[in-house]
Design a protein around this motif. Structure first.
Motif, PDB file in Angstrom:
ATOM      1  N   UNK A 281       0.830  -1.201   0.000  1.00  0.00           N
ATOM      2  CA  UNK A 281       0.000   0.000   0.000  1.00  0.00           C
ATOM      3  C   UNK A 281       0.870   1.258   0.000  1.00  0.00           C
ATOM      4  N   UNK A 282       0.282   2.344  -0.502  1.00  0.00           N
ATOM      5  CA  UNK A 282       0.959   3.634  -0.610  1.00  0.00           C
ATOM      6  C   UNK A 282       0.163   4.673   0.160  1.00  0.00           C
ATOM      7  N   UNK A 283       0.876   5.493   0.907  1.00  0.00           N
ATOM      8  CA  UNK A 283       0.241   6.576   1.658  1.00  0.00           C
ATOM      9  C   UNK A 283       0.418   7.866   0.863  1.00  0.00           C
ATOM     10  N   UNK A 284      -0.688   8.482   0.462  1.00  0.00           N
ATOM     11  CA  UNK A 284      -0.652   9.668  -0.380  1.00  0.00           C
ATOM     12  C   UNK A 284      -0.598  10.956   0.432  1.00  0.00           C
ATOM     13  N   UNK A 285      -0.003  11.984  -0.160  1.00  0.00           N
ATOM     14  CA  UNK A 285       0.087  13.304   0.462  1.00  0.00           C
ATOM     15  C   UNK A 285      -0.568  14.312  -0.482  1.00  0.00           C
ATOM     16  N   UNK A 286      -1.615  14.946   0.022  1.00  0.00           N
ATOM     17  CA  UNK A 286      -2.378  15.906  -0.769  1.00  0.00           C
ATOM     18  C   UNK A 286      -1.997  17.323  -0.350  1.00  0.00           C
ATOM     19  N   UNK A 287      -1.780  18.262  -1.264  1.00  0.00           N
ATOM     20  CA  UNK A 287      -2.242  18.258  -2.658  1.00  0.00           C
ATOM     21  C   UNK A 287      -1.266  17.689  -3.680  1.00  0.00           C
ATOM     22  N   UNK A 288      -0.041  17.336  -3.280  1.00  0.00           N
ATOM     23  CA  UNK A 288       0.976  16.927  -4.254  1.00  0.00           C
ATOM     24  C   UNK A 288       0.577  15.709  -5.068  1.00  0.00           C
ATOM     25  N   UNK A 289      -0.191  14.799  -4.458  1.00  0.00           N
ATOM     26  CA  UNK A 289      -0.559  13.559  -5.144  1.00  0.00           C
ATOM     27  C   UNK A 289      -1.991  13.583  -5.670  1.00  0.00           C
ATOM     28  N   UNK A 290      -2.564  14.746  -5.731  1.00  0.00           N
ATOM     29  CA  UNK A 290      -3.959  14.855  -6.146  1.00  0.00           C
ATOM     30  C   UNK A 290      -4.111  14.523  -7.622  1.00  0.00           C
ATOM     31  N   UNK A 291      -5.064  13.642  -7.926  1.00  0.00           N
ATOM     32  CA  UNK A 291      -5.381  13.252  -9.302  1.00  0.00           C
ATOM     33  C   UNK A 291      -6.762  12.620  -9.291  1.00  0.00           C
ATOM     34  N   UNK A 292      -7.287  12.360 -10.457  1.00  0.00           N
ATOM     35  CA  UNK A 292      -8.607  11.746 -10.551  1.00  0.00           C
ATOM     36  C   UNK A 292      -8.584  10.369  -9.883  1.00  0.00           C
ATOM     37  N   UNK A 293      -9.510  10.100  -8.966  1.00  0.00           N
ATOM     38  CA  UNK A 293      -9.513   8.804  -8.261  1.00  0.00           C
ATOM     39  C   UNK A 293      -9.519   7.605  -9.202  1.00  0.00           C
ATOM     40  N   UNK A 294     -10.270   7.706 -10.294  1.00  0.00           N
ATOM     41  CA  UNK A 294     -10.342   6.587 -11.238  1.00  0.00           C
ATOM     42  C   UNK A 294      -8.973   6.278 -11.829  1.00  0.00           C
ATOM     43  N   UNK A 295      -8.218   7.342 -12.151  1.00  0.00           N
ATOM     44  CA  UNK A 295      -6.893   7.152 -12.728  1.00  0.00           C
ATOM     45  C   UNK A 295      -5.910   6.616 -11.692  1.00  0.00           C
ATOM     46  N   UNK A 296      -6.005   7.115 -10.467  1.00  0.00           N
ATOM     47  CA  UNK A 296      -5.132   6.628  -9.397  1.00  0.00           C
ATOM     48  C   UNK A 296      -5.381   5.153  -9.115  1.00  0.00           C
ATOM     49  N   UNK A 297      -6.652   4.776  -9.018  1.00  0.00           N
ATOM     50  CA  UNK A 297      -6.987   3.380  -8.735  1.00  0.00           C
ATOM     51  C   UNK A 297      -6.552   2.464  -9.864  1.00  0.00           C
ATOM     52  N   UNK A 298      -6.721   2.927 -11.098  1.00  0.00           N
ATOM     53  CA  UNK A 298      -6.327   2.100 -12.245  1.00  0.00           C
ATOM     54  C   UNK A 298      -4.821   1.877 -12.261  1.00  0.00           C
ATOM     55  N   UNK A 299      -4.062   2.935 -12.045  1.00  0.00           N
ATOM     56  CA  UNK A 299      -2.607   2.815 -12.043  1.00  0.00           C
ATOM     57  C   UNK A 299      -2.136   1.915 -10.904  1.00  0.00           C
ATOM     58  N   UNK A 300      -2.667   2.154  -9.703  1.00  0.00           N
ATOM     59  CA  UNK A 300      -2.271   1.333  -8.555  1.00  0.00           C
ATOM     60  C   UNK A 300      -2.641  -0.128  -8.775  1.00  0.00           C
ATOM     61  N   UNK A 301      -3.824  -0.365  -9.335  1.00  0.00           N
ATOM     62  CA  UNK A 301      -4.266  -1.732  -9.581  1.00  0.00           C
ATOM     63  C   UNK A 301      -3.358  -2.467 -10.548  1.00  0.00           C
ATOM     64  N   UNK A 302      -2.876  -1.767 -11.572  1.00  0.00           N
ATOM     65  CA  UNK A 302      -1.961  -2.371 -12.531  1.00  0.00           C
ATOM     66  C   UNK A 302      -0.662  -2.805 -11.863  1.00  0.00           C
ATOM     67  N   UNK A 303      -0.271  -2.073 -10.808  1.00  0.00           N
ATOM     68  CA  UNK A 303       0.992  -2.359 -10.115  1.00  0.00           C
ATOM     69  C   UNK A 303       0.802  -3.262  -8.901  1.00  0.00           C
ATOM     70  N   UNK A 304      -0.421  -3.691  -8.650  1.00  0.00           N
ATOM     71  CA  UNK A 304      -0.692  -4.544  -7.496  1.00  0.00           C
ATOM     72  C   UNK A 304      -0.637  -3.788  -6.183  1.00  0.00           C
TER      73      UNK A 304
END
Length: 430
Positions: free
Chosen positions: A97-120
């Protein structure tokens, strides 16, 4: 299908080179532990199930208030950061798992979930930022955020934290970590009582926005950036906050946020005892909040912290499930290598703590046998558990030697070619 940033055949080839020696070491350790009536397979299984979150900011090069020296192939945005985090997980199998820091890691949730899912990967606790000003920010945090004298500034800070909760909910996160730099630099600058009252009122508004299955972690820090007084300065104040807010509020312990020689393991024990230990930011320190690699300076202290955690696990403490996260600044090393090493050291401390003879220790404590009690801890600590850690990684598809395999993969050189170089010379970046 999971995307891998390092080819599987590289990991397989590196493991094959080391398999014979590793197998011999594992069997030898198993025989030694068996003489102590310890099942190495049971320990290996527990270690394999122990995970720690990687901080998104940790894969970038850190710095000090004097200067920052960028590294090669630094991530340009959150998606590059996730790629780097995926490499750490691929090799260690300890950081899913990855712990995000906002606002630096802010992006569309759908895109974040898709990218993370591809990487397991999944997402751990969300982290807000009310300790520095953003480019389009209406109100400055120079003189505080959640405890600021100005109500509009406090509201801005509250709304940012609520935004973090909403983004985290879309990503599957279950916790929010709140750390503020609020305090004062001069005697008389702030009224301690009114300042703390304002902070509690703001935190109550954040707490009300928590989903039912979320936890709120407040984080204490003795000093910096406020050097005379800090609003949330120690574990006692942190405990008061958690008690005041409610059952979903917990204390987060950052190992670097204490005065030198503080007995952090006793703080951990107290918070466990009263049901308010939320989790950890693992790092190490020599002088202050150094954010050094976990276990690099005081590995025995890390072990003693885990001794308390395993003791609570052994006793079956109700509702005991602390969050484990890394929080480090890598100024002179490859951040990926440092995070690989830290994940390994955290698991090492856990494995060593699992080897403590709890019955013997309790007996020596009851008999006031100080020498044998401390020797019981040292016996577990002195055990080389590296074969257990390596076997847990290997069985999960990771690397027997993750740092060596990472270097053999050439990953850093590849991303350095893909990602534009960053110029150095800046100061004030931590």
């Amino acid at each position: 299908m999971t995307e891998t940033r390092i080819a599987a055949d590289i990991i397989a080839a590196e493991n094959e080179r080391r398999q014979s020696a590793h197998q011999s070491d594992y069997e030898a350790l198993g025989a030694r532990l068996s003489r102590q009536s310890i099942d190495i397979e049971a320990i290996t299984a527990k270690v394999a199930d122990f995970f720690v979150a990687v901080p998104s900011w940790g894969v970038g090069t850190g710095g000090t208030r004097f200067a920052r020296f960028p590294g090669l192939g630094e991530p340009r945005h959150i998606f590059d950061k996730l790629d780097d985090c995926g490499v750490i997980q691929q090799l260690t199998r300890a950081t899913p798992t990855v712990s995000l820091h906002i606002p630096w890691d802010k992006a569309a949730p759908k895109e974040l979930k898709a990218k993370a899912g591809m990487l397991g990967l999944g997402f751990d606790a969300m982290n807000s930022n009310t300790f520095s000003d953003g480019a389009d920010q209406a109100h400055s945090y120079k003189f505080g955020s959640l405890s600021h004298v100005d109500a509009a500034t406090r509201r801005q800070a509250v709304e940012h934290n609520i935004e973090c909760i909403e983004l985290g909910s879309a990503l599957g996160s279950k916790a929010l970590t709140v750390w503020i730099g609020d305090g004062s630099n001069f005697p008389g600058q702030s009224n301690f009582t009114r300042q703390f009252e304002r902070y509690l009122d703001a935190m109550r508004d954040i707490y009300k926005a928590l989903p039912d299955d979320w936890r709120l972690f407040s984080e204490h820090k003795m000093y910096e950036p406020a050097f005379y007084s800090t609003v949330v300065q120690d574990w006692g104040t942190n405990y008061l906050i958690a008690q005041t807010l409610g059952e979903k509020a917990y204390c987060l312990v950052d190992l670097g946020h204490h005065a030198p020689n503080t007995n952090i393991e006793m703080i951990v024990a107290r918070l466990i005892q009263f049901g308010k230990l939320g989790g950890f930011h693992f790092n190490d320190s020599k002088y202050g909040d150094d954010d050094l690699d976990a276990g690099s300076v005081e590995p025995y202290r890390l072990f003693l912290v885990f001794n308390e955690l395993v003791d609570a696990e052994h006793r079956g403490v109700k509702g005991f499930h602390p969050a484990h996260m890394i929080d480090q600044s890598h100024n002179v090393t490859d951040p990926i290598e440092s995070l690989i090493a830290s994940a390994n050291e955290i698991r090492r401390a856990y494995a060593q703590a699992l080897l403590v003879d709890r019955a013997a220790l309790e007996g020596y404590q009851s008999d006031n046998d100080a020498l044998m009690a401390t020797e019981t801890l040292k016996r577990a600590y002195r055990t080389d558990v590296e074969p257990i850690l390596a076997e847990a990684r290997r069985r999960a598809g990771g690397a027997i030697d993750p740092v060596a395999t990472y270097r053999a993969s050439g990953y850093r050189a590849r991303v350095a070619a893909e990602r534009p170089a960053v110029k150095g010379g800046s100061g004030g970046i931590v």
